[in-house]
Motif scaffolding. Sequence first.
Motif, PDB file in Angstrom:
ATOM      1  N   PHE A  66       0.823  -1.197   0.000  1.00 47.37           N
ATOM      2  CA  PHE A  66       0.000   0.000   0.000  1.00 47.37           C
ATOM      3  C   PHE A  66       0.866   1.260   0.000  1.00 47.37           C
ATOM      4  N   ASP A  67       0.477   2.233  -0.806  1.00 47.06           N
ATOM      5  CA  ASP A  67       1.081   3.563  -0.723  1.00 47.06           C
ATOM      6  C   ASP A  67       0.339   4.407   0.294  1.00 47.06           C
ATOM      7  N   THR A  68      -0.991   4.237   0.359  1.00 51.26           N
ATOM      8  CA  THR A  68      -1.821   4.914   1.354  1.00 51.26           C
ATOM      9  C   THR A  68      -2.860   3.923   1.848  1.00 51.26           C
ATOM     10  N   PRO A  69      -3.428   4.150   3.041  1.00 49.10           N
ATOM     11  CA  PRO A  69      -4.466   3.241   3.541  1.00 49.10           C
ATOM     12  C   PRO A  69      -5.719   3.217   2.673  1.00 49.10           C
ATOM     13  N   ASP A  70      -5.877   4.214   1.811  1.00 52.50           N
ATOM     14  CA  ASP A  70      -7.068   4.289   0.966  1.00 52.50           C
ATOM     15  C   ASP A  70      -6.917   3.551  -0.359  1.00 52.50           C
ATOM     16  N   ASP A  71      -5.737   3.011  -0.648  1.00 50.45           N
ATOM     17  CA  ASP A  71      -5.571   2.215  -1.869  1.00 50.45           C
ATOM     18  C   ASP A  71      -6.539   1.035  -1.842  1.00 50.45           C
ATOM     19  N   THR A  72      -7.014   0.638  -3.018  1.00 52.10           N
ATOM     20  CA  THR A  72      -7.815  -0.580  -3.060  1.00 52.10           C
ATOM     21  C   THR A  72      -6.897  -1.788  -2.918  1.00 52.10           C
ATOM     22  N   LEU A  73      -7.477  -2.895  -2.492  1.00 48.26           N
ATOM     23  CA  LEU A  73      -6.699  -4.120  -2.347  1.00 48.26           C
ATOM     24  C   LEU A  73      -6.105  -4.537  -3.686  1.00 48.26           C
ATOM     25  N   GLU A  74      -6.862  -4.398  -4.769  1.00 46.81           N
ATOM     26  CA  GLU A  74      -6.361  -4.799  -6.082  1.00 46.81           C
ATOM     27  C   GLU A  74      -5.179  -3.932  -6.511  1.00 46.81           C
ATOM     28  N   GLU A  75      -5.262  -2.631  -6.272  1.00 44.90           N
ATOM     29  CA  GLU A  75      -4.136  -1.747  -6.588  1.00 44.90           C
ATOM     30  C   GLU A  75      -2.898  -2.160  -5.801  1.00 44.90           C
ATOM     31  N   ALA A  76      -3.092  -2.458  -4.532  1.00 46.75           N
ATOM     32  CA  ALA A  76      -1.956  -2.808  -3.676  1.00 46.75           C
ATOM     33  C   ALA A  76      -1.349  -4.151  -4.053  1.00 46.75           C
ATOM     34  N   GLN A  77      -2.173  -5.115  -4.454  1.00 42.70           N
ATOM     35  CA  GLN A  77      -1.625  -6.407  -4.865  1.00 42.70           C
ATOM     36  C   GLN A  77      -0.862  -6.280  -6.179  1.00 42.70           C
ATOM     37  N   GLU A  78      -1.378  -5.519  -7.118  1.00 41.59           N
ATOM     38  CA  GLU A  78      -0.665  -5.318  -8.380  1.00 41.59           C
ATOM     39  C   GLU A  78       0.659  -4.604  -8.129  1.00 41.59           C
ATOM     40  N   ARG A  79       0.667  -3.665  -7.176  1.00 40.84           N
ATOM     41  CA  ARG A  79       1.905  -2.970  -6.827  1.00 40.84           C
ATOM     42  C   ARG A  79       2.924  -3.947  -6.235  1.00 40.84           C
ATOM     43  N   LYS A  80       2.444  -4.920  -5.447  1.00 38.44           N
ATOM     44  CA  LYS A  80       3.344  -5.942  -4.889  1.00 38.44           C
ATOM     45  C   LYS A  80       4.013  -6.749  -5.988  1.00 38.44           C
ATOM     46  N   PHE A  81       3.210  -7.240  -6.949  1.00 35.00           N
ATOM     47  CA  PHE A  81       3.788  -8.020  -8.036  1.00 35.00           C
ATOM     48  C   PHE A  81       4.791  -7.193  -8.838  1.00 35.00           C
ATOM     49  N   ALA A  82       4.458  -5.925  -9.087  1.00 35.98           N
ATOM     50  CA  ALA A  82       5.362  -5.055  -9.841  1.00 35.98           C
ATOM     51  C   ALA A  82       6.658  -4.815  -9.061  1.00 35.98           C
ATOM     52  N   LEU A  83       6.545  -4.683  -7.735  1.00 34.18           N
ATOM     53  CA  LEU A  83       7.736  -4.470  -6.916  1.00 34.18           C
ATOM     54  C   LEU A  83       8.656  -5.687  -6.970  1.00 34.18           C
TER      55      LEU A  83
END
Length: 434
Positions: free
Chosen positions: A177-194
């Motif tokens: 997560f970048d912020t607590p308001d990120d959606t779960l899908e955004e945060a999971q995609e960010r994990k894979f990209a990281l």
Amino acid sequence: MSQTTTATPLVAQAVQAVLEEPLPFRITAYDGTDIGPRDSDIAVRVESEEGLRYLLSAPGDLGLARAYLTGTLTGTGFHPGDPYEVFSRIKRDVRTKQLTPKGVASALAPVVKQLGPKAFVHPPLPEVENEPRWKRHLAKVNPVRRAADSIKHHYDVSNAFYEKVLGDSMAYTCAVFDTPDDTLEEAQERKFALVADKLDLQPGQRLLDVGCGWGGMTMHAARERGVHVIGVTLSKEQAEWGQRAVREAGLESLVEIRHGDYREVTETGFDAVSSIGLTEHIGVKNYANYFSFLHSKLRDGGRLLNHCITRRDDTASAKPEPFTDRYVFPDGELASPGRLISECHDAGFEVQHDENLRLSYALTLRDWCRNLEANWDFCVAEAGLPTAKVWGIYMAGSRLGFEEGWLHLHQVLATKTTDNGDNGGYPLGSHWAP
């Protein structure tokens, strides 16, 4: 004229013997117990003597879980899919008296005397409870079979159940997560990209994804980076779901998902290895073999990204608490990040970077609990009420663990550096976005 005195109910006696007042919520019971703030938004009720016996025969989390799962301990003011608030008050606001084990036994003696010998004999165990670790380890089962049984217990619950809890990503690991308001899908995609960025995945490279789950990382690497991927999972249901998802995404030419043990992979020379959420199942005594095996799968200069839950330190046992061991992750173990990094180095890797994502995991668990609550009726129909309750307990309790810092989540990036110091051209500075 004589005055009649009313005896204090048994549950009230037990509570007052070990807990300090004021209590953070109301407690009532079958025997007339009614203590704690009457206007509390949360109330807990012991429904029967059987519930009290669960609590006395296994004090702590295990006894509470048994009573709750059998319906002999109930509550209001929280949803069974997300009991975070009541857990938070128990862990943060309930104050226990400073008693030795002998002191606790002495304090509870009046309750035990009234109940008789049955006081410390637990009633029938919930059907979803596993055997204790010591008994499982007496069985003559080879390590691969034992690992498969443990994975089956946790991951082969129901793909439909997990679809509702995990959401579209079907990722059962910490999101970013970048912020607590990120959606779960955004945060999971960010994990894979990281992970892909840290491994510096390039088109045409070969990636081995051990413990691949439902295939989220394998498909991301193929779709976004043009990488050829072999994913391996011990869960038959995960493998079947992932294989179907690969076909539907048209990625068959780049992705192969196998049902089997990661140690059965014979191919070598991979450019990268990702392990996202597997290490927790390995067992600390097996770390050396685990990291050595992954080291053998890489080409010289190749990279490993190991993403796993850790303990804060090694002052406590690596074994989980009884509830987690018997209901959630049989045979799972957690060590400190220091132990993890040390074992990684000893296997021949050079650790280049370590990052702790514990607060992101707290937010991930928050969202999984929200999904479970929102889809409660479906999840209960699919997996059964006891299993749905177990997942609510486990995820809400884990969220608190990450918030409080008992649990951490570390991503360790390492290279297969040669004896002459060639680390595959690892850059002087981080090459991914902070």
